[in-house]
Structures are given as C-alpha cells and as structure tokens.
Design a protein around this motif. Structure first.
Motif, short mmCIF file in Angstrom:
data_model
loop_
_atom_site.label_atom_id
_atom_site.label_comp_id
_atom_site.label_asym_id
_atom_site.label_seq_id
_atom_site.Cartn_x
_atom_site.Cartn_y
_atom_site.Cartn_z
N MET A 1 -8.73 -3.14 10.68
CA MET A 1 -8.02 -3.39 9.41
C MET A 1 -6.57 -2.94 9.54
O MET A 1 -6.27 -1.92 10.15
N GLY A 2 -5.64 -3.73 9.00
CA GLY A 2 -4.22 -3.42 9.11
C GLY A 2 -3.78 -2.30 8.20
O GLY A 2 -4.55 -1.76 7.40
N ILE A 3 -2.51 -1.96 8.33
CA ILE A 3 -1.92 -0.91 7.50
C ILE A 3 -1.91 -1.32 6.03
O ILE A 3 -2.12 -0.51 5.13
N LEU A 4 -1.67 -2.60 5.79
CA LEU A 4 -1.54 -3.13 4.43
C LEU A 4 -2.61 -4.18 4.17
O LEU A 4 -3.11 -4.82 5.09
N PRO A 8 -5.16 -9.24 -5.39
CA PRO A 8 -4.74 -10.20 -6.41
C PRO A 8 -4.48 -9.51 -7.75
O PRO A 8 -5.07 -8.47 -8.06
N THR A 9 -3.61 -10.10 -8.55
CA THR A 9 -3.33 -9.60 -9.89
C THR A 9 -3.80 -10.63 -10.91
O THR A 9 -4.18 -11.76 -10.55
N ASP A 10 -3.73 -10.28 -12.18
CA ASP A 10 -4.13 -11.23 -13.22
C ASP A 10 -3.01 -12.22 -13.54
O ASP A 10 -3.14 -13.04 -14.45
N LYS A 11 -1.92 -12.17 -12.77
CA LYS A 11 -0.80 -13.09 -12.97
C LYS A 11 -0.76 -14.17 -11.89
O LYS A 11 0.25 -14.84 -11.71
N GLN A 12 -1.85 -14.28 -11.16
CA GLN A 12 -1.94 -15.24 -10.05
C GLN A 12 -0.94 -14.93 -8.95
O GLN A 12 -0.43 -15.83 -8.26
N THR A 13 -0.64 -13.65 -8.80
CA THR A 13 0.20 -13.18 -7.72
C THR A 13 -0.59 -12.14 -6.92
O THR A 13 -1.73 -11.82 -7.26
N PHE A 14 0.04 -11.64 -5.87
CA PHE A 14 -0.60 -10.64 -5.03
C PHE A 14 0.33 -9.45 -4.83
O PHE A 14 1.56 -9.61 -4.82
N ILE A 15 -0.27 -8.28 -4.66
CA ILE A 15 0.50 -7.09 -4.33
C ILE A 15 0.05 -6.57 -2.97
O ILE A 15 -1.06 -6.85 -2.52
N LEU A 16 0.93 -5.84 -2.31
CA LEU A 16 0.64 -5.24 -1.02
C LEU A 16 0.40 -3.75 -1.20
O LEU A 16 1.27 -3.03 -1.71
N ILE A 17 -0.77 -3.29 -0.80
CA ILE A 17 -1.11 -1.89 -0.94
C ILE A 17 -1.72 -1.37 0.35
O ILE A 17 -2.11 -2.14 1.23
N GLY A 18 -1.81 -0.06 0.46
CA GLY A 18 -2.41 0.57 1.63
C GLY A 18 -2.30 2.08 1.51
O GLY A 18 -1.76 2.60 0.53
N LYS A 19 -2.78 2.78 2.50
CA LYS A 19 -2.75 4.24 2.50
C LYS A 19 -1.90 4.74 3.65
O LYS A 19 -1.83 4.13 4.71
N PHE A 52 8.04 -4.94 8.79
CA PHE A 52 7.88 -6.40 8.68
C PHE A 52 6.61 -6.85 9.39
O PHE A 52 5.85 -7.69 8.87
N GLN A 53 6.35 -6.32 10.57
CA GLN A 53 5.15 -6.70 11.32
C GLN A 53 3.88 -6.34 10.56
O GLN A 53 2.91 -7.10 10.55
N HIS A 54 3.89 -5.17 9.91
CA HIS A 54 2.73 -4.78 9.10
C HIS A 54 2.53 -5.74 7.92
O HIS A 54 1.40 -6.07 7.57
N ILE A 55 3.64 -6.18 7.33
CA ILE A 55 3.57 -7.11 6.20
C ILE A 55 2.97 -8.44 6.66
O ILE A 55 2.08 -8.99 6.00
N VAL A 56 3.45 -8.94 7.79
CA VAL A 56 2.96 -10.22 8.31
C VAL A 56 1.46 -10.16 8.60
O VAL A 56 0.72 -11.11 8.33
N GLU A 57 1.01 -9.04 9.13
CA GLU A 57 -0.42 -8.87 9.44
C GLU A 57 -1.28 -9.00 8.18
O GLU A 57 -2.44 -9.42 8.26
#
Length: 230
Positions: A1-4, A8-19, A52-57
């Motif tokens: 599993m990647g870093i991020l 999904p949100t209730d606005k039909q968008t997505f957020i990026l989260i991780g620990k 950026f690489q983590h985001i792309v993953e």
C-alpha cells in the motif's frame, strides 16, 4: 500500500489522505518552500518530486477523478504537482513538466493553480504548436502571456505578427521593456523586490521573462524577432 490513498467525498470529489510525515503534503510543501527560501534549491525540488511520486501512486491509471481543492492536504497535492512541474521545466525537462501539468488539469477542472498558463509555456518550450492552439483560449486574456503565445505562433508559422496581439502585449509596458533588455539579472535587489509583499512592476516583468527562458532557449531567433516588432 502506498503512502497516500484516495477517499471519496459527498461532493463527487476525492481527497488524499494517509499516515505519517510523508503523507502530510501540506507539511512537505512547506518544507520545500523553507528549503528554497534558504537557498537549498536542489533539496526543495527533491522534496516536491518525491511527494509528486507518492501522489501519482495514489491516483487511478485509467480513470479521471476530481480532487477536492477545499481539503488542505489535497490542495497541497495540487500545489506540489504545479511547483514540481515548474522545477522540471526550469531544469530543462519540458516534456515531464507538461505531463505533470496535464495530469493536474485532469484532476482539477477549475484550474485553481492556473496550470494552463504554465502548460502553455511548456508547449512553447517543446515547439508544440497544435497543443498550444488547443489551450490558448483558456489563458487569461488580461495576462501578457496570451498575446506572447499568439506572437510565438505567428513566429513559428512565419506569419506577420498579429496587430491585436502586438497591441495587447504593448499594454504591458514593463514587460515590453524587460523583453528589450540584453541582461536580466537575478541579483539581491531583484530577490528582495520579488519576494516583498508588493513587488514592483519591474520585478514582476523580470519574473515573467525568467519563466519564458525555456521558450527562448528553444527558439534562438524569437527574442530578436520580438524586439523588432514590439
């Protein structure tokens, strides 16, 4: 599993989260900015590119999604992609920079970071006439970049310069003056000016020119041609 990972949100968008620290993109963005302000430019670029690489993953390969600008960590992700693209463009890799900005625009249909303008510069640096023509109407008509891009297309096509584009560019008098200069130093006075709360028109004009240096490097006759027509 990647870093991020995406949520999904209730606005039909997505957020990026991780620990962890690497998943805190706002923290990574600030760290890169701090390194840059202290003159550690290579470190700043590396921080942004790793992020950026983590985001792309975390992004799907064959599906277009809309990222949520209102979410702080996700907003930082978009800002990191944009900043990393500028890093790569200035380092001479306009192709990678363009790919990053195209990805960003796929995830941010409202173009909060004004990636379209930066992408236009990439296309000019790559000599991509058709790609530039596809997005030129999306460039802010009040900016100096739009008439500059139109004149670039005229030059590439060996056409007479558009009077409309010439007049639009001439309205940006400080930029015209800067384009006519032989030298464009980035000395301490410029740095103090451009990083102040209210940069002068002259400093902003030099910053505009510096952003276009990859374009001038791609076409050796462009600068002299511009001087003759503006």
């Amino acid at each position: 599993m990647g870093i991020l990972h995406l949520k999904p949100t209730d606005k039909q968008t997505f957020i990026l989260i991780g620990k962890g620290a690497e998943a805190s993109l706002a923290q990574q963005f600030d760290a890169a900015h701090k390194a840059e302000s202290e003159g550690r430019f290579e470190e700043a670029c590396n921080i942004r590119y790793v992020a950026f690489q983590h985001i792309v993953e975390a992004l799907p390969e064959e599906e277009t999604i809309e990222l949520d600008w209102e979410h702080a960590n996700t907003r930082a992700a978009m800002e990191i992609i944009h900043a990393s693209a500028i890093d790569n463009l200035l380092a001479g890799d306009a192709e990678l920079a363009a790919a990053q900005l195209e990805l960003l625009l796929e995830c941010d249909s409202e173009d909060h970071t004004e990636a379209t303008s930066q992408l236009a510069i990439c296309y000019m640096a790559l000599g991509e006439n058709d790609c530039l023509e596809d997005i030129i109407t999306d460039i802010d008509p009040k900016s100096a970049l739009k008439p500059f891009a139109e004149l670039w297309l005229d030059h590439r096509s060996n056409n007479a310069p558009s009077n409309e584009a010439l007049n639009a560019l001439r309205r940006h008098t400080a930029i015209v003056t800067e384009l006519r200069r032989d030298e464009h130093p980035t000395d301490d006075n410029f740095i103090r000016d451009i990083t102040s709360e209210r940069p002068s028109k002259e400093a902003l004009a030099r910053e505009f020119y510096l952003k276009l240096e990859p374009v001038f490097a791609q076409n050796a006759t462009l600068k002299e041609w511009l001087r003759t027509v503006i």
